[in-house]
Scaffold this motif. Sequence first.
Motif, short mmCIF file in Angstrom:
data_model
loop_
_atom_site.label_atom_id
_atom_site.label_comp_id
_atom_site.label_asym_id
_atom_site.label_seq_id
_atom_site.Cartn_x
_atom_site.Cartn_y
_atom_site.Cartn_z
N GLN A 37 0.83 -1.19 0.00
CA GLN A 37 0.00 0.00 0.00
C GLN A 37 0.87 1.25 0.00
O GLN A 37 1.89 1.30 0.67
CB GLN A 37 -0.90 0.01 1.24
CG GLN A 37 -1.94 -1.07 1.24
CD GLN A 37 -3.02 -0.82 0.20
OE1 GLN A 37 -3.58 0.26 0.13
NE2 GLN A 37 -3.29 -1.81 -0.61
N LYS A 38 0.42 2.25 -0.74
CA LYS A 38 1.11 3.53 -0.77
C LYS A 38 0.57 4.35 0.39
O LYS A 38 -0.65 4.43 0.59
CB LYS A 38 0.84 4.21 -2.11
CG LYS A 38 1.56 5.51 -2.31
CD LYS A 38 1.55 6.00 -3.74
CE LYS A 38 0.18 6.23 -4.30
NZ LYS A 38 0.18 6.96 -5.58
N LEU A 39 1.47 4.96 1.17
CA LEU A 39 1.03 5.75 2.31
C LEU A 39 1.99 6.88 2.60
O LEU A 39 3.07 6.95 2.04
CB LEU A 39 0.82 4.87 3.54
CG LEU A 39 2.02 4.15 4.17
CD1 LEU A 39 2.76 5.06 5.13
CD2 LEU A 39 1.56 2.91 4.88
N THR A 99 -10.62 15.53 6.39
CA THR A 99 -9.26 15.92 5.98
C THR A 99 -8.49 14.72 5.46
O THR A 99 -7.79 14.82 4.44
CB THR A 99 -8.51 16.57 7.17
OG1 THR A 99 -9.27 17.68 7.64
CG2 THR A 99 -7.13 17.03 6.77
N LEU A 100 -8.61 13.58 6.13
CA LEU A 100 -7.90 12.37 5.67
C LEU A 100 -8.36 11.99 4.27
O LEU A 100 -7.54 11.62 3.42
CB LEU A 100 -8.12 11.21 6.63
CG LEU A 100 -7.42 11.31 7.99
CD1 LEU A 100 -7.73 10.08 8.84
CD2 LEU A 100 -5.93 11.51 7.85
N LEU A 107 -3.32 12.75 -2.89
CA LEU A 107 -2.07 12.00 -3.05
C LEU A 107 -2.28 10.61 -3.65
O LEU A 107 -1.31 9.90 -3.91
CB LEU A 107 -1.36 11.88 -1.70
CG LEU A 107 -0.95 13.18 -1.02
CD1 LEU A 107 -0.30 12.90 0.32
CD2 LEU A 107 -0.05 14.01 -1.92
N GLY A 108 -3.53 10.20 -3.85
CA GLY A 108 -3.80 8.88 -4.40
C GLY A 108 -3.40 7.76 -3.46
O GLY A 108 -2.82 6.76 -3.89
N ILE A 109 -3.70 7.91 -2.18
CA ILE A 109 -3.34 6.89 -1.18
C ILE A 109 -4.58 6.39 -0.47
O ILE A 109 -5.62 7.07 -0.43
CB ILE A 109 -2.32 7.43 -0.16
CG1 ILE A 109 -2.85 8.66 0.58
CG2 ILE A 109 -1.00 7.74 -0.84
CD1 ILE A 109 -1.95 9.18 1.68
#
Length: 150
Positions: A37-39, A99-100, A107-109
């Motif tokens: 996963q991208k984070l 906000t999240l 950011l595409g996360i």
Amino acid sequence: MNEDEVTNVTRPKKLPTPPLEQLANSLSDKGFLIQKQKLIVLTFLDNEGKKSPYGTILSEKLTTELVKKDRFLLLDRGANEKILSKVGLSLDSTPDNTTLRKIGETLGIQVVVTGIITPYQDGVFVNTRLIEIASGLILTADEVFVRIDG
């Protein structure tokens, strides 16, 4: 060498794992096995939701430790802070669900790491959470004590 000589051999002591590496291990243990996963690691705030004096540096250090674990695809905090600021967001933002979601879309996360820093005696407690943005679910959490030298 006789048996008495063998028992007197000193073995090297295992060094304790540094606190931020402990956090990285803990967060990575619950990592995604099928697809990385991208984070991004958000700036750690104090327990009142304000930026902590140690928030940025501890967030950066945890980012580095997570990269070393090779379980996630980590976004660079500095480069992405500029992208977020263009849409009125920040890595220092209070991590409420709205906000999240905006950070996730920008950011595409799908996942973020948040943290709360609480001063205590000669250091700080760092409480971290790995949060799935879409659901707001905490996937894993951990806390360590980081000693702050004077």
